[in-house]
Each structure stands twice: as structure tokens, then as C-alpha cells.
Design an enzyme around this catalytic site. Sequence first.
Site, mmCIF file in Angstrom:
data_model
loop_
_atom_site.group_PDB
_atom_site.id
_atom_site.type_symbol
_atom_site.label_atom_id
_atom_site.label_comp_id
_atom_site.label_asym_id
_atom_site.label_seq_id
_atom_site.Cartn_x
_atom_site.Cartn_y
_atom_site.Cartn_z
ATOM 1 N N HIS A 387 66.581 36.777 59.766
ATOM 2 C CA HIS A 387 65.273 36.664 59.315
ATOM 3 C C HIS A 387 64.171 36.562 60.258
ATOM 4 O O HIS A 387 63.685 35.460 60.544
ATOM 5 C CB HIS A 387 65.232 35.330 58.274
ATOM 6 C CG HIS A 387 64.917 35.298 57.041
ATOM 7 N ND1 HIS A 387 65.864 36.211 56.184
ATOM 8 C CD2 HIS A 387 63.862 34.725 56.002
ATOM 9 C CE1 HIS A 387 65.354 35.845 54.770
ATOM 10 N NE2 HIS A 387 64.135 35.156 54.799
ATOM 11 N N ASP A 391 57.659 36.345 56.935
ATOM 12 C CA ASP A 391 57.738 36.788 55.589
ATOM 13 C C ASP A 391 58.117 38.449 55.640
ATOM 14 O O ASP A 391 58.178 38.893 56.625
ATOM 15 C CB ASP A 391 56.462 36.781 55.058
ATOM 16 C CG ASP A 391 56.411 36.774 53.461
ATOM 17 O OD1 ASP A 391 57.737 36.820 52.795
ATOM 18 O OD2 ASP A 391 55.651 36.813 52.663
ATOM 19 N N GLY A 392 58.669 38.885 54.433
ATOM 20 C CA GLY A 392 59.026 40.365 54.503
ATOM 21 C C GLY A 392 60.249 40.698 54.891
ATOM 22 O O GLY A 392 60.732 41.856 54.845
ATOM 23 N N ASN A 393 61.059 39.636 55.134
ATOM 24 C CA ASN A 393 62.476 39.975 55.677
ATOM 25 C C ASN A 393 63.351 40.694 54.813
ATOM 26 O O ASN A 393 64.126 41.556 55.144
ATOM 27 C CB ASN A 393 63.129 38.516 56.427
ATOM 28 C CG ASN A 393 62.216 37.935 57.211
ATOM 29 O OD1 ASN A 393 62.376 38.522 58.305
ATOM 30 N ND2 ASN A 393 61.715 36.838 56.947
ATOM 31 N N GLY A 394 63.303 40.363 53.512
ATOM 32 C CA GLY A 394 64.518 40.798 52.347
ATOM 33 C C GLY A 394 63.824 42.470 52.352
ATOM 34 O O GLY A 394 64.984 43.093 52.356
ATOM 35 N N ARG A 395 62.593 42.580 52.293
ATOM 36 C CA ARG A 395 62.149 43.903 52.013
ATOM 37 C C ARG A 395 62.477 45.013 53.356
ATOM 38 O O ARG A 395 63.332 45.862 53.369
ATOM 39 C CB ARG A 395 60.678 44.100 51.827
ATOM 40 C CG ARG A 395 60.326 43.848 50.331
ATOM 41 C CD ARG A 395 58.933 43.671 50.318
ATOM 42 N NE ARG A 395 58.703 42.182 50.708
ATOM 43 C CZ ARG A 395 57.429 41.436 50.446
ATOM 44 N NH1 ARG A 395 56.506 42.118 49.463
ATOM 45 N NH2 ARG A 395 57.309 40.408 50.751
ATOM 46 N N LEU A 396 62.379 44.255 54.486
ATOM 47 C CA LEU A 396 62.733 44.877 55.880
ATOM 48 C C LEU A 396 64.272 45.200 55.793
ATOM 49 O O LEU A 396 64.816 46.236 56.332
ATOM 50 C CB LEU A 396 62.454 43.965 56.832
ATOM 51 C CG LEU A 396 62.645 44.700 58.279
ATOM 52 C CD1 LEU A 396 61.895 45.689 58.531
ATOM 53 C CD2 LEU A 396 62.118 43.532 59.502
ATOM 54 N N ALA A 397 65.067 44.067 55.571
ATOM 55 C CA ALA A 397 66.755 44.323 55.629
ATOM 56 C C ALA A 397 66.971 45.561 54.648
ATOM 57 O O ALA A 397 68.156 46.144 54.954
ATOM 58 C CB ALA A 397 67.164 42.841 55.049
ATOM 59 N N ARG A 398 66.339 45.609 53.271
ATOM 60 C CA ARG A 398 66.866 46.832 52.548
ATOM 61 C C ARG A 398 66.510 47.975 53.202
ATOM 62 O O ARG A 398 67.021 49.142 53.037
ATOM 63 C CB ARG A 398 66.436 46.268 51.147
ATOM 64 C CG ARG A 398 67.035 45.240 50.484
ATOM 65 C CD ARG A 398 66.653 45.166 49.115
ATOM 66 N NE ARG A 398 65.278 44.458 48.822
ATOM 67 C CZ ARG A 398 64.920 43.156 49.092
ATOM 68 N NH1 ARG A 398 65.980 42.165 49.356
ATOM 69 N NH2 ARG A 398 63.658 42.746 48.878
#
Length: 495
Positions: A387, A391-398
Site C-alpha cells: 500500500h 489512496d489509489g493503491n487498489g487500482r494501482l495494484a490491478r
Amino acid sequence: MASLFFPKDSNQAKVYSKAVADGKLKRLRRGIYTDASWEQVPQVVQQQWHAIAQYLQPNGIASHVTAVELRPVNQVVYITAKVKVRKKIRIADALSIEIIPGNVELLTEQFVPHLKRSAPARYLMENLSIAQQKAALPKALGKSWVEEELCRIQERYGEGELNVIRDQARTAAEALSMQREFNILNKLIGAILTTQPTANLATAKALASARKEPYDKHRLERFIALKDYLLTCQFSPSSYEFMTSSWRHLAFYESYFSNYIEGTEFEIDEAEHIVFEKAIIGSRHEDSHDVLAVYDVVHDYSEMSVIPGSADELMDLLINRHQLIMHQRKDKRPGVLKAQTNKAGDTTFVQPALLEGTLSQGFHLYQAIPEGLPRAIFMQFLVTECHPFDDGNGRLARIMMNAELVAVEQHKLIVPTVHRESYLNGLRQATRSGKFRTMAKVFADLQAYTAAIPWHDYAEARATLEAHQAHKQPDQGVPAFNRQLAQFKHRLPAG
């Protein structure tokens, strides 16, 4: 709850002795009584070990390994006391108290009302002492443990605390007869602070700390376990042949679902206006730009073909892509690594001070994993667990996950709204329990599902997704969607 009783004088001792004769108490040894059943005695004795130690040695301190563990291990505790010779006391075959001669005034701290323990500067030296390795529990945890404990202290309190510990240990070493242990401790602290040769260090964590790349040991253990699990999996490659129209339509739904999962919720019609007409929906300026920004990244075939070749390149890619997807949210500090530890529910992610080292260690594991879906799964988990940003970590991971697939001409995958809970449940199991099968199956199923959608025709793709209820909330569309996933029948090992 069963209790222990210690007579304060001869009259009370007589009362307890009579209670034993009457069957109301049991005598564990001279001066120690309990109302526990014999079956309860081991648990009671081990839970109240500190009360027994304080009774037997009123001025003693919990020392060595016990000062760290603060509990019996293998039924053993170590107490330093004002005695002339070392001795062992057994309590009801449930507890062994090793009493060691030594100073009980220097470098101690209270940890329960009537018993002190060695303070950090002291227990670090104690755990560098020569241990009897054949004992049920060696009194010293050893040099490797001390290295990692110094790193933990540095991470939590800063370099200054290591200097304080060193000064305290130096002052007390002679009186404690621990000059040898202090010399070792001094070299370890100097190596971690890079004022002495790092050749003194043996553990990966301490070496990384000395290189100013401290890392999250617990997370690294999870990453190693995931790597080992992925190496046991057999995934069928899902090849992708580029077509302008299908790539564009897939990129739209990739952005739409990725944002929806994170709470940026629009109807599909609204998202179409945002992406294809560059429209702003209502007063939702930032939300609209979130959808468009992710689309712009995942629609860029050149950008999505880039994967890291080194730990430095991984960091550069994360920073650059985060800037791209979050550029309209200045309050989220686009492209700037987090300064505060972030959380999601009960999960606390990697501390800022450990972030770069953890990513670097994770990258080396990533290189040992086969290309394609295994690497994609690992990369997604690596970024999610670290992480790196506010913010934006989920979108970045995908995005990072799908780039791994594009780079080897395999099909990207989408995570539809309807499958959100399965996706998150897989991540939770991996994070909390080190169980990776659900996460791996979710991604394998979703890649196969995504590859089966007729992306070349937008209307047909949308109609198919809606017929499968991919855009519905999990409690509305799971049965219909899972019937589609059932056809893929991925068989993955437990773990």
C-alpha cells in the site's frame, strides 16, 4: 477461577496445611498452595509463574529469554536473583524456575506489580550470553535474534534509541559482568548505524537496515510463502491478440470496474459519457476524472507493456502510474509515497519506513516466479500489501497486475463488481492466514472469464456482461455470475 496461595506467616501456613488435610487445597511445594484440581494445576502454575517467582525470590527479576517472552516457554522461566549459586526449582512438574546469580538493581523495569524484568539494554546483552543449547530452553536467544530486535527498536523509536541503549549498556556492563556481551552489542549497533563494518551482521533484516533498506519481516514471510505456492500451481496461458476495438472496450470495463470496487460508483451509461465523450457527471469532477485517468493508462498499450526489470524500476513505475491515475486529487499527493501507516479494516499495511525495503525484497522474489498469471498474482499482492500511497493503491495494484499479462501477450482480466467480495476474501485469507488458493483461483477464473467476453463488439460485450450480472452488487448477482465461472474448472493445490 483457580488461585494460588502463599502464606505470609506461620499462622497462615497452619491454616493452609489444615485445608490440605481437609482436601480443600493442594500443596505444590513448601509455601505454595492451590485450590485448583490436579488437571488445572499445569495451566494455573504457568499462568501465574510471576507470582511464584516473586514468592520464591522477592527481589529477583525476570531475565534473559524470559525478559523477552514474559511467559514460560517449554515450561521454563529464568530469574536472576541475589543467590550464590545457580539452582533449579520444579513446581508440580509443570514449571521449572532457573535461578541465576546476578545483580538485580541495574537496568530493570517493572512489568507486573510485584516483579521486574531486565530493561532492553540489559536483556539484549543477556541474550548474547553463551547459552546451554541442550537445555529445554536456552537462556539466550542468540545473536541473530538480537540483530532483529535492534532493527525492530530502530524502526519503532529511531536511531537515537539505539544510541541510548548502547550508552546504558556500556555504563552497566562491568557491574553486570557482561563486558563480552557489550562488545558484541556495540559492534551490532554500530553496524546497523553504519559506523562499524556490516560484516558483523548475519541476518537479512539487519543487513537491509544497515543499507537503509529496512523491510517488513512478516510481509516478506508472506511473500515467500506466496512465491512457493505459485510455483506449485499450473495455470493455462490465456493468449491475447491485439485488436484496436477489443482493446478499447476491455480498457473501458477495466477502468469502470476497478473504480467501482474502490467506491467511485457510476452507472455504465454515465461512465460511457466520461470515457468516450470526456464528460463530467454532475458535480463529480474528481470522480469522473478517476474513471478517465485509469482508462487512459490501461488503454495505452505501450504503457501497459512495461514491467520492472529492477527494484528501482518497480518504484519508478509505481510512482509514475500513481501520478497518472491520481493527478486530479492533489489532496492524495499523487506520486508521493505515504508518510503515515495506512489501514483497511483490521489490516495494517507496511510502515512508511519499511516500504522501499519491503518492495525491494519482494521484487527479488517476483523474479523467481514464472511470467504470466503467476507473476501477475504476485505483483498484485505485493503492491496491495505494501500500500505505497495514501489512496489509489487498489487500482494501482490491478494495473500492475494486468501489465504483467500484457507484457507476455496474455489476456488482461477485469474484477467485476459482482465478484468484489470473492476478490477481497481471497486477499484477506492471504494477508491474515497465509492461505493463497482462493486468491489464485479468483484471478485464474477472472482471466478465463474476461477472455471469453466478445470484446470486439461493444454492444455485444455489454449485453453479455449484463446478462451475467457482472455489474450487480454481490448480493444480487452472485448466483448468475458464478454459473459462468463454474465452466472454467480451475484445479489449484490447497494452501
